[in-house]
Design a protein around this motif. Structure first.
Motif, short mmCIF file in Angstrom:
data_model
loop_
_atom_site.label_atom_id
_atom_site.label_comp_id
_atom_site.label_asym_id
_atom_site.label_seq_id
_atom_site.Cartn_x
_atom_site.Cartn_y
_atom_site.Cartn_z
N TYR A 20 -19.12 -11.56 -26.99
CA TYR A 20 -18.21 -12.66 -26.69
C TYR A 20 -17.54 -13.19 -27.97
N MET A 21 -18.30 -13.29 -29.07
CA MET A 21 -17.76 -13.80 -30.33
C MET A 21 -16.72 -12.86 -30.95
N GLU A 22 -16.73 -11.61 -30.53
CA GLU A 22 -15.74 -10.65 -31.04
C GLU A 22 -14.38 -10.82 -30.36
N GLY A 23 -14.33 -11.61 -29.28
CA GLY A 23 -13.06 -11.95 -28.66
C GLY A 23 -12.60 -11.01 -27.57
N GLY A 24 -11.32 -11.17 -27.21
CA GLY A 24 -10.70 -10.48 -26.09
C GLY A 24 -10.71 -8.97 -26.15
N GLU A 25 -10.90 -8.40 -27.32
CA GLU A 25 -10.93 -6.94 -27.41
C GLU A 25 -12.10 -6.35 -26.62
N ASN A 26 -13.08 -7.19 -26.29
CA ASN A 26 -14.25 -6.76 -25.52
C ASN A 26 -14.21 -7.28 -24.09
N LEU A 27 -13.02 -7.52 -23.57
CA LEU A 27 -12.89 -8.18 -22.28
C LEU A 27 -13.65 -7.49 -21.15
N ASP A 28 -13.60 -6.17 -21.08
CA ASP A 28 -14.31 -5.47 -20.01
C ASP A 28 -15.81 -5.75 -20.06
N GLU A 29 -16.38 -5.72 -21.26
CA GLU A 29 -17.81 -6.01 -21.41
C GLU A 29 -18.13 -7.47 -21.11
N PHE A 61 -7.22 -15.29 -18.92
CA PHE A 61 -7.34 -15.83 -20.27
C PHE A 61 -8.06 -14.88 -21.23
N GLY A 62 -8.92 -14.05 -20.69
CA GLY A 62 -9.77 -13.18 -21.50
C GLY A 62 -9.10 -12.42 -22.62
N PRO A 63 -7.91 -11.83 -22.39
CA PRO A 63 -7.27 -11.10 -23.49
C PRO A 63 -6.94 -11.99 -24.68
N HIS A 64 -6.89 -13.31 -24.46
CA HIS A 64 -6.53 -14.24 -25.53
C HIS A 64 -7.75 -14.86 -26.21
N LEU A 65 -8.96 -14.45 -25.80
CA LEU A 65 -10.16 -14.99 -26.45
C LEU A 65 -10.13 -14.63 -27.94
N LYS A 116 -12.69 -28.74 -17.58
CA LYS A 116 -11.86 -27.97 -16.66
C LYS A 116 -12.73 -26.93 -15.96
N ILE A 117 -12.50 -26.78 -14.67
CA ILE A 117 -13.22 -25.76 -13.91
C ILE A 117 -12.49 -24.43 -14.04
N TRP A 118 -13.25 -23.39 -14.35
CA TRP A 118 -12.70 -22.05 -14.50
C TRP A 118 -13.30 -21.15 -13.43
N THR A 119 -12.54 -20.17 -13.02
CA THR A 119 -13.02 -19.16 -12.08
C THR A 119 -13.07 -17.80 -12.79
N TYR A 120 -13.60 -16.84 -12.10
CA TYR A 120 -13.61 -15.48 -12.63
C TYR A 120 -12.17 -15.00 -12.87
N ASP A 121 -11.28 -15.29 -11.93
CA ASP A 121 -9.88 -14.89 -12.08
C ASP A 121 -9.22 -15.54 -13.30
N ASP A 122 -9.60 -16.80 -13.59
CA ASP A 122 -9.09 -17.46 -14.80
C ASP A 122 -9.56 -16.71 -16.05
N MET A 123 -10.81 -16.25 -16.01
CA MET A 123 -11.34 -15.49 -17.16
C MET A 123 -10.58 -14.17 -17.33
N LEU A 129 -16.42 -9.48 -19.05
CA LEU A 129 -16.31 -9.66 -17.61
C LEU A 129 -17.46 -9.01 -16.84
N ALA A 130 -18.00 -7.92 -17.37
CA ALA A 130 -19.14 -7.26 -16.71
C ALA A 130 -20.36 -8.17 -16.68
N GLY A 131 -20.42 -9.13 -17.60
CA GLY A 131 -21.54 -10.06 -17.65
C GLY A 131 -21.32 -11.33 -16.85
N ILE A 132 -20.22 -11.40 -16.11
CA ILE A 132 -19.89 -12.61 -15.36
C ILE A 132 -19.84 -12.30 -13.87
N ASP A 133 -20.58 -13.07 -13.09
CA ASP A 133 -20.56 -12.94 -11.64
C ASP A 133 -19.19 -13.39 -11.12
#
Length: 143
Positions: free
Chosen positions: A40-49, A75-79, A65-72, A51-55
């Motif tokens: 997670y600390m490595e940022g959006g370049e690891n987005l697939d990994e 937004f994930g590529p911009h982490l 703010k409430i976030w959903t999986y779809d929000d992740m 997201l695999a850890g998120i239900d």
């Protein structure tokens, strides 16, 4: 009398709840949660990994703010990648298939600001796969 002790020992182990866990399972959970945090600390370049850890039905709060999986997913590529200065983490298995993870990091963002990020997660293990089902994340500028 020796049979009484044998019966007590058998009864003790047969009554052990299925939700109990071993020290090895605790260590494996700690290792898995810490590895996820590193990804997670490595940022959006690891987005697939990440997201695999998120239900997919995650309940997540970040700075009110409430976030959903779809929000992740959006937004994930911009982490951002985080340059960590200080780290504290703790992981606890609550049951064999349920765990708690707490992380507090001090890091420098890409603008040069020093931020404190505090995260707590509840992990659920189903089908031999750990995923985050609840997460609370608070990010503040450090003084």
């Amino acid at each position: 009398m020796k049979y009484v002790y044998l019966i007590l020992v058998i009864t003790f182990f047969s009554c052990k709840p299925d939700k109990a866990f071993t020290e090895t399972e605790q260590k494996e959970f700690e290792k898995m949660a810490q590895a996820y945090q590193s990804i997670y600390m490595e940022g959006g370049e690891n987005l697939d990994e990440i997201l695999a850890g998120i239900d997919k039905s995650i309940q997540m709060w970040e700075n009110g703010k409430i976030w959903t999986y779809d929000d992740m997913v959006k937004f994930g590529p911009h982490l951002p990648k985080k340059t960590v200065i200080e780290n504290y983490d703790e992981q606890k298995l609550l049951e064999r298939d349920l765990g708690y993870d707490f992380v507090s990091i001090l890091y420098i963002n890409t603008k040069g600001d020093t931020l404190r990020e505090t995260t707590s997660r509840i992990w659920k293990n189903s089908d031999k796969k750990w995923q985050i089902v609840y997460m609370s994340n608070l990010i503040n500028k450090a003084d």
